[in-house]
Design an enzyme around this catalytic site. Structure first.
Site, PDB file in Angstrom:
ATOM      1  N   GLU A 226      -3.382   7.786  -4.064  1.00  0.00           N
ATOM      2  CA  GLU A 226      -3.247   6.451  -3.368  1.00  0.00           C
ATOM      3  C   GLU A 226      -2.998   5.490  -4.748  1.00  0.00           C
ATOM      4  O   GLU A 226      -3.465   5.325  -5.439  1.00  0.00           O
ATOM      5  CB  GLU A 226      -4.453   6.134  -2.587  1.00  0.00           C
ATOM      6  CG  GLU A 226      -4.321   5.174  -1.651  1.00  0.00           C
ATOM      7  CD  GLU A 226      -5.994   4.743  -0.985  1.00  0.00           C
ATOM      8  OE1 GLU A 226      -5.743   5.187   0.125  1.00  0.00           O
ATOM      9  OE2 GLU A 226      -6.815   4.464  -1.577  1.00  0.00           O
TER      10      GLU A 226
ATOM     11  N   TYR B 199       0.841  -1.423   0.189  1.00  0.00           N
ATOM     12  CA  TYR B 199       0.033  -0.095   0.090  1.00  0.00           C
ATOM     13  C   TYR B 199       0.863   1.474   0.041  1.00  0.00           C
ATOM     14  O   TYR B 199       1.859   1.317   0.741  1.00  0.00           O
ATOM     15  CB  TYR B 199      -0.784  -0.157   1.223  1.00  0.00           C
ATOM     16  CG  TYR B 199      -1.680   1.502   1.426  1.00  0.00           C
ATOM     17  CD1 TYR B 199      -2.773   1.404   0.912  1.00  0.00           C
ATOM     18  CD2 TYR B 199      -1.070   2.431   2.100  1.00  0.00           C
ATOM     19  CE1 TYR B 199      -3.434   2.731   0.831  1.00  0.00           C
ATOM     20  CE2 TYR B 199      -1.648   3.576   2.437  1.00  0.00           C
ATOM     21  CZ  TYR B 199      -2.924   3.762   1.652  1.00  0.00           C
ATOM     22  OH  TYR B 199      -3.542   5.055   1.712  1.00  0.00           O
TER      23      TYR B 199
END
Ligand code: GDP
Ligand code: MN
Length: 379
Positions: A190, A102
């Site tokens: 993101e 992530y």
């Protein structure tokens, strides 16, 4: 403003962040099939909606051949994900995944700085990881003026990847994401998951960017990415005429000038037992058309039972607002009770104009105005 994954990947590509090669968007199953044919081999079909959790909602599917891609696209195009209809799918070559990380940049309002977040445990359960294993998520603030030093990027990468060569590639993605975040004036950028392939490549498999509306005026290319399907008529009308409008669930429509006064008005509505139907700031200018649009937008919501005008005339002159109000009432034929508190510049002139219209409820103070509108909405 939010943009879709395929658009965010375009932004990433421009900034040198590796994304899966090729792929295109389709709004029909047949178009999805044609894209899959052009790609050849296994593809992934992905819902393009402004919502996370698409994978869990059945909005991300692998397809083995073009006919399979057509069927998967057909199913996904019928989905609603978190209340949002899926109107387009991205069809892209499927990647083999060795590991999912992530990587994200968010604005940390408390620290007044952007923060990079990175974890070895990326993928669809990152929220769960953040909640139950916060230590698996590393965080690093950076000063947007100074940017991120290369060694800081390397240190962050080393936290999630022991292999030096892979960590080097991740560090470069971090640096490029920082640059992309700053250059598009993002409030969020993101990559989840950032994947490691079996060949040792590091690729952004997913992409999410939220843009700061207040900086959009200097990004015509990004403004052009706005998806009209994701905007309600009220949102669009408000934006076009320069009203800040946010729809809420209550029964009291609020028309206020100034964001601070609008917030205070909503607080007071709640305080006296009412529920605001919206936040609406008509801003500093006194164009009557703004008032007309505000009334139109508010009365298009059937839940609204009464309207409160709370205007402090500074730059906005009370007589202009009063004139706009009368035009709005006449043009929209609004039948709802309207409470008005109008104070400040040209207050007397404004009151005089309003006296000529029957059925309006004037109020002198904010307390009085709000109590009255709450009462009228409950009647
Ligand atoms: P999200 O659920 O909205 O975040 O959508 P993502 O794009 O992140 O996809 C969800 C999950 O689907 C990813 O975490 C991957 O595990 C899987 N996935 C997406 N694209 C591919 C692909 O090309 N190949 C494989 N094997 N899995 C994929
Ligand atoms: Mn994702």
């Amino acid at each position: 403003m939010n943009i879709h994954e395929y658009q965010a990947k375009e932004v990433f590509r421009k900034h040198g962040i590796p994304v899966p090669p090729g792929g295109d968007v389709a709004s029909t199953p047949e178009a999805a099939k044609a894209i899959a044919e052009a790609i050849g081999g296994q593809v992934v079909v992905k819902a393009q909606v402004h919502s996370g959790g698409r994978g869990k909602a059945g909005g991300v599917k692998l397809a083995d051949n073009p006919e399979d891609a057509r069927q998967k696209a057909e199913a996904i195009l019928q989905l609603q994900i978190q209340g949002l209809p899926v109107r387009r799918v991205l069809v892209a070559p499927a990647l083999d995944i060795a590991h999912e990380y992530y990587l994200g940049i968010v604005l940390d309002r408390a620290a007044k700085l952007p923060a990079i977040m990175i974890s070895r445990e990326g993928g669809v359960d990152i929220e769960e990881v953040a909640r139950t294993k916060p230590e698996a998520l590393s965080k690093q603030h950076f000063d947007p003026e100074r940017g991120l030093r290369p060694y800081e990027a390397r240190m962050l990468a080393a936290k999630v990847e022991p292999n030096g060569k892979l960590a080097g590639k991740i560090a470069r993605v971090i640096e490029k994401l920082v640059a992309a975040f700053a250059s598009v004036d993002a409030s969020l950028a993101e990559i989840n998951p950032l994947v490691q392939t079996p060949d040792g490549d590091i690729i952004a498999l997913d992409a999410k960017i939220n843009l700061d509306d207040n900086a959009l005026f200097r990004h015509a290319d990004l403004e052009a990415m706005r998806d009209p399907d994701t905007e309600t008529d009220a949102d669009r009308d408000a934006r076009n005429i320069g009203l800040s409008f946010i729809k809420l669930d209550g029964s009291i429509g609020c028309v206020v000038n100034g964001a601070g006064l609008a917030m205070a008005t909503m607080d007071l509505v709640k305080h006296f037992g009412g529920e605001p139907a919206n936040f609406l700031d008509i801003g500093g200018s006194s164009k009557p058309e703004k008032v007309v649009t505000a009334i139109r937008i508010i009365t298009s919501d059937p839940k609204v039972k009464a309207i409160l005008f709370n205007i402090f005339g500074g730059i906005t002159r009370c007589d202009d607002v009063a004139r706009g109000l009368i035009q709005g009432i006449q043009q929209t034929g609004v039948k709802l009770p309207i409470v008005i508190r109008l104070v400040g510049t040209n207050e007397a002139e404004g009151r005089k104009i309003l006296e000529e219209v029957s059925g309006l409820h004037p109020a002198e103070t904010m307390d009085e105005a709000v109590k009255k509108v709450v009462e009228l909405a409950q009647a």
